[in-house]
Design an enzyme around this catalytic site. Structure first.
Site, PDB file in Angstrom:
ATOM      1  N   SER A   1       1.136  86.547  -7.039  1.00 30.52           N
ATOM      2  CA  SER A   1       0.037  87.288  -6.403  1.00 30.52           C
ATOM      3  C   SER A   1       0.004  88.648  -7.100  1.00 30.52           C
ATOM      4  O   SER A   1       0.968  89.031  -7.773  1.00 30.52           O
ATOM      5  CB  SER A   1       0.365  87.471  -4.920  1.00 30.52           C
ATOM      6  OG  SER A   1      -0.410  88.505  -4.348  1.00 30.52           O
TER       7      SER A   1
ATOM      8  N   TYR B   1       5.417  89.399   2.507  1.00 28.92           N
ATOM      9  CA  TYR B   1       4.669  88.687   1.458  1.00 28.92           C
ATOM     10  C   TYR B   1       4.965  89.292   0.082  1.00 28.92           C
ATOM     11  O   TYR B   1       5.252  88.573  -0.879  1.00 28.92           O
ATOM     12  CB  TYR B   1       3.181  88.755   1.772  1.00 28.92           C
ATOM     13  CG  TYR B   1       2.319  87.903   0.875  1.00 28.92           C
ATOM     14  CD1 TYR B   1       2.316  86.514   0.993  1.00 28.92           C
ATOM     15  CD2 TYR B   1       1.486  88.488  -0.079  1.00 28.92           C
ATOM     16  CE1 TYR B   1       1.513  85.734   0.177  1.00 28.92           C
ATOM     17  CE2 TYR B   1       0.679  87.710  -0.894  1.00 28.92           C
ATOM     18  CZ  TYR B   1       0.692  86.328  -0.767  1.00 28.92           C
ATOM     19  OH  TYR B   1      -0.102  85.557  -1.577  1.00 28.92           O
TER      20      TYR B   1
HETATM   21  N1  LIG Z   1      -5.906  83.430  -1.296  1.00 28.42           N
HETATM   22  C1  LIG Z   1      -5.463  84.491  -1.965  1.00 28.42           C
HETATM   23  O1  LIG Z   1      -6.113  85.551  -1.991  1.00 28.42           O
HETATM   24  C2  LIG Z   1      -4.161  84.424  -2.701  1.00 28.42           C
HETATM   25  C3  LIG Z   1      -3.843  85.498  -3.544  1.00 28.42           C
HETATM   26  C4  LIG Z   1      -2.641  85.459  -4.235  1.00 28.42           C
HETATM   27  C5  LIG Z   1      -1.794  84.386  -4.099  1.00 28.42           C
HETATM   28  N2  LIG Z   1      -2.121  83.363  -3.274  1.00 28.42           N
HETATM   29  C6  LIG Z   1      -1.151  82.263  -3.168  1.00 28.42           C
HETATM   30  O2  LIG Z   1      -1.779  81.041  -3.485  1.00 28.42           O
HETATM   31  C7  LIG Z   1      -1.088  79.983  -2.835  1.00 28.42           C
HETATM   32  C8  LIG Z   1      -2.100  79.124  -2.121  1.00 28.42           C
HETATM   33  O3  LIG Z   1      -2.708  79.893  -1.101  1.00 28.42           O
HETATM   34  P1  LIG Z   1      -4.222  79.676  -0.610  1.00 28.42           P
HETATM   35  O4  LIG Z   1      -4.892  80.981  -0.689  1.00 28.42           O
HETATM   36  O5  LIG Z   1      -4.794  78.492  -1.278  1.00 28.42           O
HETATM   37  O6  LIG Z   1      -3.972  79.423   0.939  1.00 28.42           O
HETATM   38  P2  LIG Z   1      -4.160  78.128   1.851  1.00 28.42           P
HETATM   39  O7  LIG Z   1      -3.697  78.531   3.189  1.00 28.42           O
HETATM   40  O8  LIG Z   1      -5.534  77.570   1.687  1.00 28.42           O
HETATM   41  O9  LIG Z   1      -3.161  77.083   1.193  1.00 28.42           O
HETATM   42  C9  LIG Z   1      -1.776  77.153   1.397  1.00 28.42           C
HETATM   43  C10 LIG Z   1      -1.322  75.767   1.749  1.00 28.42           C
HETATM   44  O10 LIG Z   1       0.104  75.804   1.910  1.00 28.42           O
HETATM   45  C11 LIG Z   1       0.426  74.925   2.967  1.00 28.42           C
HETATM   46  N3  LIG Z   1       1.725  75.240   3.546  1.00 28.42           N
HETATM   47  C12 LIG Z   1       2.110  76.407   4.127  1.00 28.42           C
HETATM   48  N4  LIG Z   1       3.358  76.286   4.596  1.00 28.42           N
HETATM   49  C13 LIG Z   1       3.758  75.031   4.290  1.00 28.42           C
HETATM   50  C14 LIG Z   1       4.952  74.312   4.530  1.00 28.42           C
HETATM   51  N5  LIG Z   1       5.994  74.867   5.170  1.00 28.42           N
HETATM   52  N6  LIG Z   1       5.037  73.037   4.088  1.00 28.42           N
HETATM   53  C15 LIG Z   1       3.984  72.464   3.449  1.00 28.42           C
HETATM   54  N7  LIG Z   1       2.842  73.082   3.217  1.00 28.42           N
HETATM   55  C16 LIG Z   1       2.724  74.364   3.630  1.00 28.42           C
HETATM   56  C17 LIG Z   1      -0.693  75.129   3.984  1.00 28.42           C
HETATM   57  O11 LIG Z   1      -0.778  74.027   4.894  1.00 28.42           O
HETATM   58  C18 LIG Z   1      -1.915  75.285   3.090  1.00 28.42           C
HETATM   59  O12 LIG Z   1      -2.608  74.077   2.909  1.00 28.42           O
HETATM   60  C19 LIG Z   1      -0.070  80.648  -1.912  1.00 28.42           C
HETATM   61  O13 LIG Z   1       1.193  80.634  -2.532  1.00 28.42           O
HETATM   62  C20 LIG Z   1      -0.584  82.058  -1.801  1.00 28.42           C
HETATM   63  O14 LIG Z   1       0.439  82.978  -1.495  1.00 28.42           O
HETATM   64  C21 LIG Z   1      -3.280  83.340  -2.577  1.00 28.42           C
END
Ligand SMILES: NC(=O)c1ccc[n+]([C@@H]2O[C@H](COP(=O)([O-])OP(=O)(O)OC[C@H]3O[C@@H](n4cnc5c(N)ncnc54)[C@H](O)[C@@H]3O)[C@@H](O)[C@H]2O)c1
Length: 238
Positions: A128, A141
């Site tokens: 991130s 985070y």
């Molecule tokens: N959305 C953003 O702005 C952003 C920015 C930087 C990094 N990220 C990172 O990208 C990745 C994906 O995030 P996203 O934005 O697509 O969010 P999201 O919530 O759509 O997807 C995350 C997924 O992880 C799954 N998950 C969480 N805990 C879990 C567990 N214990 N076991 C199995 N599955 C689990 C959730 O069910 C979900 O489907 C994450 O690592 C997040 O930190 C997101």
């Protein structure tokens, strides 16, 4: 065999039930890879809680059995929410570290034997912008994402001898179910990130998935141990 730059490649993606992970699964498949998906929820191949000890090893075993091996691993499952330091309880901190760090470590460790057999081993972690910067309310985070970047760099050094690359993709603010509550409850937060991005918009999951596919491909064969902002030019701006 399907055509495409990832034809014949076999991929395992966690967190593939929504957001970036789901988009990555579609994109890798569109490029010809066969993909095994896992998540808590959603239309995935295996519903699993990645924090359960042994869960990641079982996932790897199942993916290898189904796909006949493994070339690409994307530990994308992650959690985030705003928690001010004041009143921040241990349980939330521990939960964030369990999902965002420990489960990523276990998946990478458990994939190594399969990746060693691949001629195109790729580990693509999801950091991130908070892997290099900080923000109020994101202590847990930010800690976890700094850890993921550090983990990726050490993994890259250790596994380079097997031709395996490891890189950390560091998204900016992306519109997914993770950010939806914050963007809805704090419109000023959404506007802030829109304006901070040089491109003047928030990211979409596909913006990240396309870079994951690039890092998984032969085009990125000489890139390893790096962290890449994919943030619309947000973090280079004062
Ligand atoms: N959305 C953003 O702005 C952003 C920015 C930087 C990094 N990220 C990172 O990208 C990745 C994906 O995030 P996203 O934005 O697509 O969010 P999201 O919530 O759509 O997807 C995350 C997924 O992880 C799954 N998950 C969480 N805990 C879990 C567990 N214990 N076991 C199995 N599955 C689990 C959730 O069910 C979900 O489907 C994450 O690592 C997040 O930190 C997101």
């Amino acid at each position: 065999m399907s055509a495409g730059r990832l034809a014949g490649r076999r991929a395992l993606i966690t967190g593939a039930g929504s957001g970036i992970g789901a988009a990555a699964a579609w994109r890798l498949a569109a490029d010809g890879a066969r993909v095994f998906t896992a998540d808590f929820k959603g239309a995935v191949d295996r519903q699993v809680d990645v924090t359960v000890p042994g869960a990641n090893a079982a996932l790897v075993t199942e993916a290898v059995e189904r796909l006949g091996g493994l070339d690409i691993v994307v530990p994308c499952a992650g959690v985030s929410a705003f928690h001010p330091l004041e009143g921040h309880d241990d349980a939330y901190f521990d939960m964030v570290m369990a999902v965002n760090v420990t489960a990523v470590f276990r998946l990478i460790r458990d994939c190594v034997p399969a990746l060693q057999l691949s001629a195109h081993g790729r580990i693509i972690t999801i950091g991130s912008t908070m892997a290099q910067f900080g923000d109020a309310g994101l202590v847990a985070y930010g800690t976890s994402k700094h850890a993921v970047l550090g983990m990726t760099r050490s993994v890259a050094v250790e596994l380079g001898q097997y031709g395996i690359t490891a890189n950390c993709l560091m998204p900016g603010a992306i519109e997914t179910p993770m950010t939806e509550p914050a963007f809805t409850q704090m419109p000023q937060f959404k506007t802030y990130w829109q304006n901070k991005a040089s491109l003047g918009r928030l990211g979409q999951p596909e913006d990240i998935a396309d870079v994951i596919a690039f890092l998984a491909s032969d085009d990125a064969r000489f890139m390893s141990g790096q962290g890449f902002f994919v943030d619309g030019g947000a973090m280079q701006r004062q």
